[in-house]
Design an enzyme around this catalytic site. Sequence first.
Site, PDB file in Angstrom:
ATOM      1  N   ASN A   1       0.829  -1.205   0.000  1.00  0.00           N
ATOM      2  CA  ASN A   1       0.000   0.000   0.000  1.00  0.00           C
ATOM      3  C   ASN A   1       0.862   1.253   0.000  1.00  0.00           C
ATOM      4  O   ASN A   1       0.503   2.273  -0.595  1.00  0.00           O
ATOM      5  CB  ASN A   1      -0.953  -0.007   1.191  1.00  0.00           C
TER       6      ASN A   1
ATOM      7  N   MET B   1       1.892  -2.557  12.026  1.00  0.00           N
ATOM      8  CA  MET B   1       1.242  -3.614  12.800  1.00  0.00           C
ATOM      9  C   MET B   1       1.336  -3.435  14.310  1.00  0.00           C
ATOM     10  O   MET B   1       1.405  -4.411  15.063  1.00  0.00           O
ATOM     11  CB  MET B   1       1.843  -4.973  12.398  1.00  0.00           C
ATOM     12  N   ARG B   2       1.314  -2.200  14.757  1.00  0.00           N
ATOM     13  CA  ARG B   2       1.297  -1.942  16.190  1.00  0.00           C
ATOM     14  C   ARG B   2       0.228  -0.903  16.507  1.00  0.00           C
ATOM     15  O   ARG B   2       0.044   0.065  15.765  1.00  0.00           O
ATOM     16  CB  ARG B   2       2.656  -1.424  16.677  1.00  0.00           C
TER      17      ARG B   2
ATOM     18  N   ALA C   1      -7.946  -3.982  -4.537  1.00  0.00           N
ATOM     19  CA  ALA C   1      -8.866  -2.888  -4.237  1.00  0.00           C
ATOM     20  C   ALA C   1      -8.223  -1.863  -3.312  1.00  0.00           C
ATOM     21  O   ALA C   1      -8.425  -0.652  -3.476  1.00  0.00           O
ATOM     22  CB  ALA C   1     -10.143  -3.440  -3.614  1.00  0.00           C
TER      23      ALA C   1
ATOM     24  N   HIS D   1      -7.846  -0.627   6.262  1.00  0.00           N
ATOM     25  CA  HIS D   1      -8.168  -1.885   6.935  1.00  0.00           C
ATOM     26  C   HIS D   1      -8.779  -2.850   5.922  1.00  0.00           C
ATOM     27  O   HIS D   1      -9.658  -2.456   5.136  1.00  0.00           O
ATOM     28  CB  HIS D   1      -9.177  -1.624   8.062  1.00  0.00           C
TER      29      HIS D   1
END
Length: 235
Positions: free
Chosen positions: A18, A94-95, A177, A113
């Site tokens: 991303n 990831m925190r 997406a 998300h």
Amino acid sequence: MTQPRKRTVILISGRGSNMTALIEAADDSAFPAEIVGVISDKAEAGGLQLAAAKGIATRVVSRGDFPDKAAHDAAIDAAIAEFDAEIVCLAGYMRLLTTGLVEKWQGRMINIHPALLPSLKGLDTHRRALETGLRIHGCTVHFVTTAMDEGPIIAQSAVPVLVADDEQALSARVLKAEHALYPMALRLVAEGKARMEGGRTVFEDFEAPGHNGLITSPGPSNDPVDLEALARFTP
């Protein structure tokens, strides 16, 4: 008169797919955000090399170098400040962030998300979508608040869950997406057309072409469609 591009920092923990989509969008000088830095809590994050190859400055702020979460987030905030950032994008970071850091950047920090919030908050969203028997899945870009995955929604993209899907196939479809959705959402925030106000997202000076919501097609092109067309979609 052309407005200055918003200085944007991306936080990652892994491969940075991303992140790459945002960087590629910002390669266009007409894009309203400029990616000025990438920060990772993991030195081995693959996205760091990808960002460096694009000429973007990177920083590593390893969790193990600090005595506690508060100290680590203070260092993350200091790194963001070094870049003189105006917007922060979480892209596979990831925190969970501490309340102080989130509140400081509230309204200027966004996250993507891999589910259609408010459903399927947290981890393992694709597995849970399959186990639940969902026929529509997708992704959401939202403002970050102190409650995990509960910030005001900016935009969503829906994809079908096919009968033959396994977790890998569904994940790949959603990821495609995500790569289309995140730059669109960042554009809206950077242009001031989407802002957080009173615990919700407010849209200003914005006209959605041909539909009433920020949603992208379940088809491969990710072209905008209206909600009625989405409801009629049959995989």
